[in-house]
Each structure stands twice: as structure tokens, then as C-alpha cells.
Design an enzyme around this catalytic site. Structure first.
Site, PDB file in Angstrom:
ATOM      1  N   SER A  14       1.030  -1.206   0.068  1.00 48.94           N
ATOM      2  CA  SER A  14      -0.035  -0.034   0.083  1.00 48.94           C
ATOM      3  C   SER A  14       0.827   1.219   0.074  1.00 48.94           C
ATOM      4  CB  SER A  14      -1.070   0.050   1.249  1.00 48.94           C
ATOM      5  OG  SER A  14      -0.324   0.094   2.416  1.00 48.94           O
ATOM      6  N   ARG A  15       1.907   1.228   0.621  1.00 46.79           N
ATOM      7  CA  ARG A  15       2.911   2.427   0.434  1.00 46.79           C
ATOM      8  C   ARG A  15       4.228   2.220  -0.099  1.00 46.79           C
ATOM      9  NH1 ARG A  15       2.283   3.937   6.513  1.00 46.79           N
ATOM     10  NH2 ARG A  15       2.277   1.743   6.816  1.00 46.79           N
ATOM     11  N   ASN A  63      -2.397 -10.150   8.305  1.00 48.98           N
ATOM     12  CA  ASN A  63      -1.009  -9.956   8.725  1.00 48.98           C
ATOM     13  C   ASN A  63      -0.115 -11.057   8.510  1.00 48.98           C
ATOM     14  OD1 ASN A  63       1.219  -9.893  10.555  1.00 48.98           O
ATOM     15  ND2 ASN A  63      -0.177 -10.140  12.375  1.00 48.98           N
ATOM     16  N   VAL A  64       0.969 -10.863   7.633  1.00 45.80           N
ATOM     17  CA  VAL A  64       1.796 -11.832   7.184  1.00 45.80           C
ATOM     18  C   VAL A  64       2.364 -12.682   8.194  1.00 45.80           C
ATOM     19  CG1 VAL A  64       2.679 -10.294   4.797  1.00 45.80           C
ATOM     20  CG2 VAL A  64       3.864 -10.221   6.854  1.00 45.80           C
ATOM     21  N   ASN A  89       7.133  -8.450   0.414  1.00 49.81           N
ATOM     22  CA  ASN A  89       7.816  -6.783   0.412  1.00 49.81           C
ATOM     23  C   ASN A  89       7.715  -6.577   2.066  1.00 49.81           C
ATOM     24  OD1 ASN A  89       8.575  -4.134  -0.194  1.00 49.81           O
ATOM     25  ND2 ASN A  89       6.526  -3.894   0.227  1.00 49.81           N
ATOM     26  N   TYR A 154      16.467  -6.243  12.662  1.00 49.63           N
ATOM     27  CA  TYR A 154      16.485  -6.085  11.359  1.00 49.63           C
ATOM     28  C   TYR A 154      17.374  -6.983  10.451  1.00 49.63           C
ATOM     29  CZ  TYR A 154      15.029  -3.364   6.957  1.00 49.63           C
ATOM     30  OH  TYR A 154      14.862  -3.055   5.761  1.00 49.63           O
ATOM     31  N   ALA A 156      19.229  -9.248  11.211  1.00 48.99           N
ATOM     32  CA  ALA A 156      19.092 -10.743  11.509  1.00 48.99           C
ATOM     33  C   ALA A 156      17.903 -11.300  10.470  1.00 48.99           C
ATOM     34  CB  ALA A 156      18.804 -11.173  12.829  1.00 48.99           C
TER      35      ALA A 156
END
Length: 247
Positions: A14-15, A63-64, A89, A154, A156
């Protein structure tokens, strides 16, 4: 390059980078499913822009990092036809020094950035294997290769995504499925615009091209990996970072 007749799912679509990827794939002819978790208005705007330009798209909230939500969403998406392209992504940051980092900050980043990719790949892999075709593209980061102080969680997660990509590429290649990654450097998004000016200046000093990248730079790399032109490319990473890291 064209993707006529293909269906693509873009998580975190979305962004920022995700939005640019959605628009690029739609311009190439793909039907795009724009995933979001907290901004339905932004997702609807992406869908509206795609449709305004003659493309086909829809928004889908899940929610992934939640296995049940991912499984249900992809089951529903597949009702209108198989998923040909998956772009993982979706990602978050919860920065902090290792000695001070709370366990929850670690878990949130790993759940979204790494576990989320695994869950989505698992959800599409059987359908892709059955159809003997598919493109999976994981958005990692220069931080996953070079590391960065204050971002151990992040780094890791993104480094883990590198291993996940290469291992899945070996598993799925015999079924005509390619699995690759794009590793952005510092990209001009809402996240980087919020950095203090002194930090931005320091970052630019480390980039040989002396500029931040754009979301479209990342979308262009994804477009190539999603296309037939990249049919003999798997287990690879395109580094889009202005020369900041050369791996």
C-alpha cells in the site's frame, strides 16, 4: 517484458516500495493483489490508480506474520485463479541497541520480515508446483548483507531472508519456480524522510552515487525478476544501493 494473464500478490503493497511494485507490475499487465494490514485507505488508493490506468487489482488485508490469516487469505485469492508471482515486501523496523533491545522488538521484526515471507512462500508453493511455474521475489536489504549498528533484529531478519531465498530456490527449481531477491539500499520513502538531516548527510557520504534510491528503482528490479526474461535466474540477489555495498 509483459505479464499479461499473470496474478501477483505484493505484501506491504500500500505504500512506498510496495506501492511502486504494485503499479509497475500492473502496468506490465499483471492482475495485482495489494496486501495491507493497517492502512485500507492507502491500499484502496493503489487499487484505484491501477484501475484508472486500465489495470486489474484488489486489496486484501492479512497479517503476514499470522499463519492462519495468511493461509485463509491465499486460499481466497486462489479462488479466482492461481498466484503466478509473489513479492514478499512487507517489513517493519524496531531499532535499538542490542543490550537494550526488548524481546518483543526482536519478535515483531522477525515475525513480519522473516516468518512472514516463509508463511507466504509456503502458501503459494503448492499451487506453483502443481502448475510448474512461478516467480517468488523477496525484498531483503543492504543491512542483511552489511549489518548496521542499532538494527540487530532487522539485520538478522533480512540476512535470514537471504538464506531462505537461496534454499527455497534449490527446492523449487525443478518445478519451474524461481526464487530471487532484491536488496535495496537507502530508498527515498517515508521512513528515510524522517531521519535527521545529519544522519542523511552521513548516509550519502557512504553512497558512491551520492543519492538515495527511489521506490521505482526497486520496482524495476522486481519487474525483471518477475518476467520471462529472468527465466534462467534463480537464487540470486539484485543489489540496488547506489554502490553502497558491492557483494
Amino acid at each position: 517484458m509483459n505479464l499479461d494473464g499473470k496474478k501477483a500478490v505484493v505484501t506491504g503493497g500500500s505504500r512506498g516500495i510496495g506501492r511502486a511494485i504494485c503499479l509497475r507490475l500492473a502496468r506490465m499487465g499483471a492482475e495485482v493483489v495489494v496486501n495491507y494490514v493497517s492502512r485500507p485507505d492507502a491500499a484502496d488508493e493503489v487499487v484505484a490508480e491501477i484501475e484508472k490506468n486500465g489495470g486489474k487489482a484488489g486489496a486484501c488485508r492479512f497479517n503476514v506474520g499470522d499463519g492462519a490469516e495468511v493461509a485463509a487469505a491465499f486460499k481466497d485469492i486462489a479462488k479466482s485463479g492461481p498466484v503466478d508471482i509473489l513479492v514478499n515486501n512487507a517489513g517493519i523496523t524496531r531499532d535499538g541497541l542490542l543490550a537494550m533491545m526488548k524481546e518483543d522488538a526482536w519478535d515483531q521484526v522477525l515475525d513480519t520480515n522473516l516468518k512472514g515471507a516463509y508463511l507466504c512462500m509456503k502458501a503459494v508453493s503448492r499451487g506453483m508446483m502443481k502448475n510448474r511455474r512461478g516467480r517468488i521475489i523477496n525484498i531483503t536489504s543492504v543491512i542483511g548483507f552489511a549489518g548496521n549498528g542499532g538494527q540487530t533484529n532487522y539485520a538478522a531478519a533480512k540476512a535470514g531472508l537471504v538464506g531462505l531465498t537461496r534454499s527455497a530456490a534449490k527446492e523449487l527449481a525443478s518445478r519451474g519456480i524461481t526464487v530471487n531477491g532484491v536488496a535495496p539500499g537507502y530508498i527515498d520513502t517515508d521512513m528515510t524522510r524522517g531521519l535527521p538531516e545529519a544522519v542523511t548527510v552521513k548516509i550519502l557520504e557512504e553512497i558512491p552515487l551520492n543519492s538515495l534510491g527511489t521506490p521505482d528503482d526497486i520496482a524495476a528490479a522486481v519487474a525483471y525478476l518477475a518476467s520471462d526474461d529472468a527465466g534462467y535466474v534463480t537464487g540470486q540477489f539484485i543489489h540496488v544501493n547506489g554502490g553502497m555495498f558491492m557483494g
